[in-house]
Design a protein around this motif. Structure first.
Motif, PDB file in Angstrom:
ATOM      1  N   THR A   1     105.216 -17.636  76.858  1.00 42.99           N
ATOM      2  CA  THR A   1     103.951 -17.669  77.582  1.00 42.99           C
ATOM      3  C   THR A   1     103.521 -16.231  77.823  1.00 42.99           C
ATOM      4  O   THR A   1     104.268 -15.435  78.389  1.00 42.99           O
ATOM      5  CB  THR A   1     104.097 -18.402  78.931  1.00 42.99           C
ATOM      6  OG1 THR A   1     104.529 -19.744  78.675  1.00 42.99           O
ATOM      7  CG2 THR A   1     102.767 -18.439  79.670  1.00 42.99           C
ATOM      8  N   THR A   2     102.308 -15.906  77.365  1.00 43.83           N
ATOM      9  CA  THR A   2     101.820 -14.527  77.434  1.00 43.83           C
ATOM     10  C   THR A   2     100.598 -14.460  78.343  1.00 43.83           C
ATOM     11  O   THR A   2      99.655 -15.253  78.200  1.00 43.83           O
ATOM     12  CB  THR A   2     101.446 -14.010  76.026  1.00 43.83           C
ATOM     13  OG1 THR A   2     102.582 -14.133  75.172  1.00 43.83           O
ATOM     14  CG2 THR A   2     101.014 -12.556  76.095  1.00 43.83           C
ATOM     15  N   TYR A   3     100.626 -13.514  79.279  1.00 45.28           N
ATOM     16  CA  TYR A   3      99.510 -13.278  80.194  1.00 45.28           C
ATOM     17  C   TYR A   3      98.833 -11.968  79.804  1.00 45.28           C
ATOM     18  O   TYR A   3      99.490 -10.923  79.743  1.00 45.28           O
ATOM     19  CB  TYR A   3      99.996 -13.204  81.638  1.00 45.28           C
ATOM     20  CG  TYR A   3     100.609 -14.490  82.154  1.00 45.28           C
ATOM     21  CD1 TYR A   3      99.863 -15.381  82.933  1.00 45.28           C
ATOM     22  CD2 TYR A   3     101.934 -14.812  81.866  1.00 45.28           C
ATOM     23  CE1 TYR A   3     100.446 -16.561  83.408  1.00 45.28           C
ATOM     24  CE2 TYR A   3     102.509 -15.983  82.334  1.00 45.28           C
ATOM     25  CZ  TYR A   3     101.756 -16.854  83.105  1.00 45.28           C
ATOM     26  OH  TYR A   3     102.326 -18.012  83.577  1.00 45.28           O
TER      27      TYR A   3
ATOM     28  N   ILE B   1      95.851 -16.830  79.374  1.00 44.87           N
ATOM     29  CA  ILE B   1      97.227 -17.309  79.251  1.00 44.87           C
ATOM     30  C   ILE B   1      97.390 -17.993  77.890  1.00 44.87           C
ATOM     31  O   ILE B   1      96.675 -18.941  77.567  1.00 44.87           O
ATOM     32  CB  ILE B   1      97.573 -18.291  80.377  1.00 44.87           C
ATOM     33  CG1 ILE B   1      97.310 -17.634  81.744  1.00 44.87           C
ATOM     34  CG2 ILE B   1      99.029 -18.741  80.272  1.00 44.87           C
ATOM     35  CD1 ILE B   1      97.478 -18.573  82.921  1.00 44.87           C
TER      36      ILE B   1
ATOM     37  N   ILE C   1     103.987 -12.108  88.475  1.00 49.41           N
ATOM     38  CA  ILE C   1     103.301 -11.911  87.190  1.00 49.41           C
ATOM     39  C   ILE C   1     102.199 -10.877  87.351  1.00 49.41           C
ATOM     40  O   ILE C   1     102.000 -10.002  86.490  1.00 49.41           O
ATOM     41  CB  ILE C   1     102.727 -13.242  86.673  1.00 49.41           C
ATOM     42  CG1 ILE C   1     103.869 -14.216  86.360  1.00 49.41           C
ATOM     43  CG2 ILE C   1     101.857 -13.024  85.434  1.00 49.41           C
ATOM     44  CD1 ILE C   1     103.407 -15.581  85.910  1.00 49.41           C
ATOM     45  N   LYS C   2     101.495 -10.944  88.473  1.00 46.91           N
ATOM     46  CA  LYS C   2     100.432  -9.969  88.746  1.00 46.91           C
ATOM     47  C   LYS C   2     100.995  -8.563  88.809  1.00 46.91           C
ATOM     48  O   LYS C   2     100.439  -7.608  88.226  1.00 46.91           O
ATOM     49  CB  LYS C   2      99.751 -10.319  90.071  1.00 46.91           C
ATOM     50  CG  LYS C   2      98.561  -9.426  90.416  1.00 46.91           C
ATOM     51  CD  LYS C   2      98.109  -9.603  91.855  1.00 46.91           C
ATOM     52  CE  LYS C   2      97.814 -11.053  92.147  1.00 46.91           C
ATOM     53  NZ  LYS C   2      97.299 -11.240  93.525  1.00 46.91           N
TER      54      LYS C   2
ATOM     55  N   THR D   1      99.697  -6.591  79.796  1.00 50.88           N
ATOM     56  CA  THR D   1     100.210  -7.816  79.195  1.00 50.88           C
ATOM     57  C   THR D   1     101.600  -8.113  79.735  1.00 50.88           C
ATOM     58  O   THR D   1     102.410  -7.204  79.930  1.00 50.88           O
ATOM     59  CB  THR D   1     100.277  -7.686  77.660  1.00 50.88           C
ATOM     60  OG1 THR D   1      98.966  -7.440  77.154  1.00 50.88           O
ATOM     61  CG2 THR D   1     100.820  -8.961  77.016  1.00 50.88           C
TER      62      THR D   1
ATOM     63  N   TYR E   1      95.582  -9.469  80.751  1.00 47.79           N
ATOM     64  CA  TYR E   1      94.473  -9.159  81.665  1.00 47.79           C
ATOM     65  C   TYR E   1      93.393  -8.392  80.920  1.00 47.79           C
ATOM     66  O   TYR E   1      93.643  -7.339  80.333  1.00 47.79           O
ATOM     67  CB  TYR E   1      94.983  -8.336  82.842  1.00 47.79           C
ATOM     68  CG  TYR E   1      93.898  -7.946  83.819  1.00 47.79           C
ATOM     69  CD1 TYR E   1      93.289  -8.902  84.623  1.00 47.79           C
ATOM     70  CD2 TYR E   1      93.486  -6.624  83.920  1.00 47.79           C
ATOM     71  CE1 TYR E   1      92.291  -8.553  85.520  1.00 47.79           C
ATOM     72  CE2 TYR E   1      92.485  -6.255  84.811  1.00 47.79           C
ATOM     73  CZ  TYR E   1      91.893  -7.235  85.609  1.00 47.79           C
ATOM     74  OH  TYR E   1      90.904  -6.874  86.492  1.00 47.79           O
TER      75      TYR E   1
ATOM     76  N   VAL F   1      92.601 -13.202  83.553  1.00 47.15           N
ATOM     77  CA  VAL F   1      93.893 -13.236  82.859  1.00 47.15           C
ATOM     78  C   VAL F   1      93.892 -14.416  81.901  1.00 47.15           C
ATOM     79  O   VAL F   1      93.769 -15.578  82.314  1.00 47.15           O
ATOM     80  CB  VAL F   1      95.053 -13.375  83.865  1.00 47.15           C
ATOM     81  CG1 VAL F   1      96.380 -13.460  83.114  1.00 47.15           C
ATOM     82  CG2 VAL F   1      95.063 -12.196  84.834  1.00 47.15           C
TER      83      VAL F   1
ATOM     84  N   ILE G   1      97.103 -16.162  89.937  1.00 50.61           N
ATOM     85  CA  ILE G   1      98.391 -16.215  89.248  1.00 50.61           C
ATOM     86  C   ILE G   1      99.496 -15.776  90.204  1.00 50.61           C
ATOM     87  O   ILE G   1      99.238 -15.109  91.208  1.00 50.61           O
ATOM     88  CB  ILE G   1      98.389 -15.336  87.973  1.00 50.61           C
ATOM     89  CG1 ILE G   1      98.157 -13.876  88.341  1.00 50.61           C
ATOM     90  CG2 ILE G   1      97.312 -15.802  86.995  1.00 50.61           C
ATOM     91  CD1 ILE G   1      98.273 -12.945  87.156  1.00 50.61           C
TER      92      ILE G   1
ATOM     93  N   GLU H   1      92.599 -19.819  81.424  1.00 47.41           N
ATOM     94  CA  GLU H   1      92.107 -18.500  81.843  1.00 47.41           C
ATOM     95  C   GLU H   1      91.913 -18.527  83.365  1.00 47.41           C
ATOM     96  O   GLU H   1      91.318 -19.471  83.894  1.00 47.41           O
ATOM     97  CB  GLU H   1      90.791 -18.185  81.133  1.00 47.41           C
ATOM     98  CG  GLU H   1      90.276 -16.779  81.405  1.00 47.41           C
ATOM     99  CD  GLU H   1      89.030 -16.457  80.599  1.00 47.41           C
ATOM    100  OE1 GLU H   1      88.611 -15.289  80.597  1.00 47.41           O
ATOM    101  OE2 GLU H   1      88.469 -17.391  79.966  1.00 47.41           O
TER     102      GLU H   1
END
Length: 479
Positions: free
Chosen positions: A79-81, A90, A56-57, A67, A83, A88, A52, A46
């Motif tokens: 891999t899933t991010y 992960i 990705i941001k 997401t 917010y 975030v 990050i 996290e």
């Protein structure tokens, strides 16, 4: 004693490994071990938004659900991010099996309750077979062979007919019927067991022969292969039969030597020859069928035989209705009484099954199983074993612990490598050539409250190893 110690080793080592992973930084949270569900994403870290990568941001900010998923290829985990609440989360990979608490729930709802329903129905039928006299007649016919395999069982004992029905159900892939018949056999054998908390020779022999998994029609495996797009879903049937038959013979020889059984008995040799002849005859018949004919035969044979058993039991009970009257009951009341005993048996075995499945859940979700599995695969690959074989080993390693877990690996291997690949075919043979050893021991010995299983566990695990080696050799020969 051995089973208890093995259970404790699995339980404690898994918990220690989970705690070590948490404090060493290899795991971010252990909540999934307790509360996670199968196929849920696993939280690995996290971070704050400014920690990050920029791309990705930006992707998270542009997404409506905040997401972003990186799907690099079909082999590695996504891999899933996500917010949420200024951070975030992960996620990477998915959980292999339910956590401890969900396992408690699913054991009751998805395993024990359906099992109790099967037990109720088939134990009801067994009561009809007992009162009508069918089980007694079957025992008389088979006694000459069974008293050689099980010398401690009296001639014409009812357990002979129950074991016969259990072996026949396993042979035909009728899992729902095999367990009730087998539990009834264990109860009957327990009646003549001089030490009630210690497994008798007859019970150990029965358990080891049952767990060797001799199967003629691997209906479920054929179905999984058909769903995965196999060109000939039934092409593993013969390798499955050969592997499970060798496993059965190995179990009989290992336990027979331990129990000093006379292998030169004429009735024993005759019985074995008849079994081999029946298998060869059925194989010859199936082999001359075309693809559609094979699929039709394997799909319907088991179901037709099960329906035949049910119908013949009811008809014979009707014809022998006088015997029910002499026993101060009716056919229907006898069925209900037997079904009631089946429900009670289900309640008895629930704690044993729960304890075993919870330990297996911890073992898998801790990551310890994967390390052991990967280590064994690494050793095999470095001694020249082909990748097609090593990729199938997780199915073989997990099969003694969990049928559902190994089935998941089987489906995944066919989806990843192809149903017609060496890995896909070998995984199918692994899945159908043995039983879930620890589950079987928990259910069968738990049903009669046996605490000392003696050498049953060691023998069953040795037979599992023999089946794995045989499966590899047979698959290499056929494919």
């Amino acid at each position: 004693m051995v089973l208890s110690r093995f259970w404790l080793v699995i339980f404690i080592s898994s918990i220690v490994f989970v705690i070590f992973s948490l404090f060493s930084g290899n795991s971010y949270t252990i909540d999934h071990v307790l509360n996670g569900k199968k196929d849920d994403p696993i939280l690995i870290s996290e971070k704050y938004m400014d920690q990050i990568p920029v791309f990705i941001k930006d992707s998270i900010n542009k997404s409506e659900d905040k997401t972003f998923i990186i799907n690099r290829d079909t082999v590695n985990a996504d891999t899933t991010y996500v917010y949420k609440n200024k951070t975030v989360k992960i996620f990477s990979g998915v959980q292999k099996s339910d956590g401890l608490l969900p396992t408690c729930k699913t054991t009751l709802l998805d395993l024990i309750l359906p099992l109790m329903a099967y037990l109720a129905f088939f134990c009801g039928l067994m009561e009809l077979l007992i009162i009508s006299g069918v089980s007694e007649k079957l025992a008389k016919v088979l006694s000459p062979v069974f008293v050689k395999v099980f010398p401690s069982i009296p001639k014409n004992h009812p357990s002979i007919s129950y074991m016969t029905l259990n072996f026949a159900a396993n042979f035909l892939g009728l899992d729902s019927a095999a367990t009730p018949f087998g539990l009834k056999a264990m109860e009957s054998l327990q009646e003549i067991n001089p030490e009630k908390d210690k497994a008798s020779d007859a019970q150990i022999m029965f358990m080891c022969l049952h767990a060797s998994g001799l199967t003629l029609i691997a209906t479920s495996i054929i179905g999984y292969r058909a769903a995965a797009g196999a060109s000939n879903p039934a092409d593993v049937m013969l390798p499955c039969i050969i592997t499970s038959f060798i496993g059965t013979i190995a179990a009989f020889l290992i336990v027979g030597v331990k129990q000093k059984i006379n292998f030169k008995s004429a009735s024993l040799v005759l019985g074995l020859m008849l079994l081999i002849a029946s298998i060869v005859g059925l194989l010859m018949y199936v082999n001359h069928l075309d693809l559609i004919g094979k699929n039709y035969f394997t799909t319907n044979l088991s179901a037709l035989i099960l329906v035949g058993i049910i119908v013949s039991t009811l008809i014979f009970s009707f014809l022998k209705e006088k015997k029910f009257t002499e026993a101060n009951t009716t056919v229907y009341e006898a069925f209900v009484a037997g079904a009631n005993n089946g429900v009670k048996t289900g309640v008895t075995i629930f704690p044993y099954v729960l304890g075993m499945l919870v330990a297996i859940s911890l073992f898998r979700n801790s990551g310890l199983f994967e390390i052991i599995s990967d280590g064994i695969a690494f050793i095999f690959s470095n001694i020249g074993v082909s990748k097609g074989i090593t990729d199938a080993l997780p199915v073989a390693l997990l099969r003694p612990f969990s049928s559902a877990g190994s089935r998941g690996f089987l489906i995944d291997s066919m989806n990843t490598f192809g149903a017609d690949s060496m890995t896909g075919r070998l995984s199918s043979i692994f899945q159908c050539s043995a039983e879930s050893t620890f589950y079987v021991i928990a259910v069968y010995f738990g049903s009669v409250n046996i605490k000392n299983t003696r050498y049953a566990l060691g023998t069953m695990l040795l037979v599992d190893v023999i089946c794995v080696i045989t499966a590899i050799l047979v698959a290499s020969w056929f494919f």
